[in-house]
Motif scaffolding. Structure first.
Motif, mmCIF file in Angstrom:
data_model
loop_
_atom_site.group_PDB
_atom_site.id
_atom_site.type_symbol
_atom_site.label_atom_id
_atom_site.label_comp_id
_atom_site.label_asym_id
_atom_site.label_seq_id
_atom_site.Cartn_x
_atom_site.Cartn_y
_atom_site.Cartn_z
ATOM 1 N N HIS A 197 1.130 -1.163 -0.014
ATOM 2 C CA HIS A 197 -0.103 -0.073 0.023
ATOM 3 C C HIS A 197 0.628 1.242 0.117
ATOM 4 O O HIS A 197 1.774 1.392 0.861
ATOM 5 C CB HIS A 197 -1.011 0.021 1.318
ATOM 6 C CG HIS A 197 -2.380 -0.534 0.938
ATOM 7 N ND1 HIS A 197 -3.092 0.012 -0.111
ATOM 8 C CD2 HIS A 197 -2.922 -1.337 1.528
ATOM 9 C CE1 HIS A 197 -4.374 -0.725 -0.214
ATOM 10 N NE2 HIS A 197 -4.105 -1.778 0.914
ATOM 11 N N GLU B 121 -5.102 3.947 -5.054
ATOM 12 C CA GLU B 121 -6.602 4.323 -4.285
ATOM 13 C C GLU B 121 -7.477 3.004 -4.655
ATOM 14 O O GLU B 121 -7.370 2.402 -5.840
ATOM 15 C CB GLU B 121 -7.237 5.724 -4.742
ATOM 16 C CG GLU B 121 -7.640 5.641 -6.379
ATOM 17 C CD GLU B 121 -8.345 6.940 -6.744
ATOM 18 O OE1 GLU B 121 -7.346 7.923 -6.535
ATOM 19 O OE2 GLU B 121 -9.264 6.769 -7.089
ATOM 20 N N LEU B 122 -7.993 2.495 -3.895
ATOM 21 C CA LEU B 122 -8.887 1.417 -3.906
ATOM 22 C C LEU B 122 -9.974 1.517 -4.921
ATOM 23 O O LEU B 122 -10.536 2.666 -5.043
ATOM 24 C CB LEU B 122 -9.416 0.849 -2.891
ATOM 25 C CG LEU B 122 -8.503 0.076 -1.554
ATOM 26 C CD1 LEU B 122 -9.027 -0.118 -0.282
ATOM 27 C CD2 LEU B 122 -7.573 -1.069 -2.210
ATOM 28 N N THR C 166 -3.855 10.267 -3.783
ATOM 29 C CA THR C 166 -3.213 9.432 -4.969
ATOM 30 C C THR C 166 -1.926 9.927 -5.768
ATOM 31 O O THR C 166 -1.158 9.180 -5.820
ATOM 32 C CB THR C 166 -4.486 9.188 -6.121
ATOM 33 O OG1 THR C 166 -5.480 8.565 -5.259
ATOM 34 C CG2 THR C 166 -3.820 8.378 -7.013
ATOM 35 N N GLY D 242 -12.538 3.888 -1.363
ATOM 36 C CA GLY D 242 -11.167 4.233 -1.958
ATOM 37 C C GLY D 242 -11.179 5.828 -2.074
ATOM 38 O O GLY D 242 -10.171 6.488 -1.980
#
Ligand code: O7E
Length: 212
Positions: free
Chosen positions: A83, A110-111, A124, A116
Motif C-alpha cells: 500500500h 486508491e482502492l 493518490t 477508496g
C-alpha cells in the motif's frame, strides 16, 4: 497484460483454474482468501504454472513489511503489492527485499471500491510520486474510475499501471485500456464463469485486439 485474481478458497480449485487459464494470463494474483485457507505453499505451486503477484497488501512498519515481502519472495513470487499510503520508508524496505530476490513491487494508489474515495483519492498523486522516487515497478489503479487511471498514468510516467475492478465491480475493459492502463486484474468474471478458460481466452483476445 491480463492478471488473474485467483480469490478461490481451495488449493485444488486454485490449481485447476490456474492450469486451465494459464496460457491466457500473464500473471496470477494471490490474495489473502486463498493463502489463509490453503496455506502459503499454494503460492509456490502456482508459481510453477504462471508468475505470481503476491497481493498481501503490505501496509506496516518497514521491518514487518520486509518480513512479509521476504516470505512471499521465498515462495517464488515475481512481485508483491504494497500500500502506497503506508509511506516511503515502508515502500523502500519492500523495494530492498524485492531487489535481493530480483522481484518487482507494485504500489496501491486508491482502492477501486467506494471507500477508496473517502481518504485515498486525496493523496493518490502523492503516492504516485513516492512510488516513482522509491523505484516501484508499477501501480494499482481503479478500473471503476477510468478518469482516475488517466491522471495516474500521466503522472506515473514509465511505471506500469494495472487495474482491478473490470467486470464484477462494474469497470469496462475498453474504458480502462483507453484511459491508459497497461493491464487489468480480473477475478470473479473468470473463475466464477461456467468455463474459466474460455472466458480468460475471450478477455485476452479483446485486450490484444484493443492494444494492437
Ligand atoms: O473484483 P474481482 O473479482 O475481479 O477481483 C479483483 C481483485 O483485485 C481482488 O483480488 C481484489 O482484492 C483486488 N483489488 C481490487 O479489487 N481493488 C483494488 O483497488 C485493489 C485490489 C488489489 O489487487 O490491490 C491490492 C490491494
Amino acid at each position: 497484460m491480463l492478471i488473474l485474481a485467483l480469490d478461490v478458497l481451495e488449493r485444488d480449485v486454485a490449481l485447476d483454474v490456474a492450469r486451465k487459464c494459464g496460457e491466457y494470463v500473464d500473471f496470477i494474483k494471490v490474495n489473502y482468501p486463498l493463502v489463509l485457507s490453503a496455506g502459503i505453499d499454494v503460492v509456490s505451486e502456482l508459481s510453477e504454472i504462471r508468475p505470481v503477484i503476491a497481493d498481501f497488501k503490505i501496509a506496516d512498519i518497514p521491518y514487518t513489511a520486509s518480513l512479509i515481502a521476504d516470505i512471499a519472495f521465498r515462495h517464488g513470487v515475481r512481485a508483491v503489492i504494497a500500500h502506497g499510503f503506508a509511506g516511503s520508508d515502508m515502500l523502500r524496505a519492500v523495494r530492498d527485499v524485492a531487489d535481493r530476490h530480483g522481484g518487482e513491487v507494485y504500489a496501491v494508489t486508491e482502492l477501486s471500491s467506494q471507500g477508496g474515495r473517502e481518504f485515498m483519492t486525496r493523496h493518490t498523486l502523492e503516492i504516485v510520486d513516492v512510488a516513482k522516487e522509491v523505484g516501484c515497478d508499477g501501480l494499482i489503479a481503479p478500473a471503476t474510475r477510468p478518469e482516475r487511471i488517466a491522471e495516474i498514468k500521466k503522472r506515473a510516467e514509465n511505471l506500469r499501471v494495472i487495474c482491478p475492478g473490470v467486470g464484477a465491480q462494474g469497470g469496462r475493459l475498453e474504458d480502462v485500456l483507453k484511459a491508459g492502463a497497461d493491464g487489468i486484474i480480473v477475478g470473479r468474471t473468470i473463475y466464477q464463469s461456467e468455463d474459466p478458460a474460455r472466458t480468460a481466452r475471450e478477455i485476452r483476445e479483446r485486450i490484444d485486439g484493443l492494444m494492437k
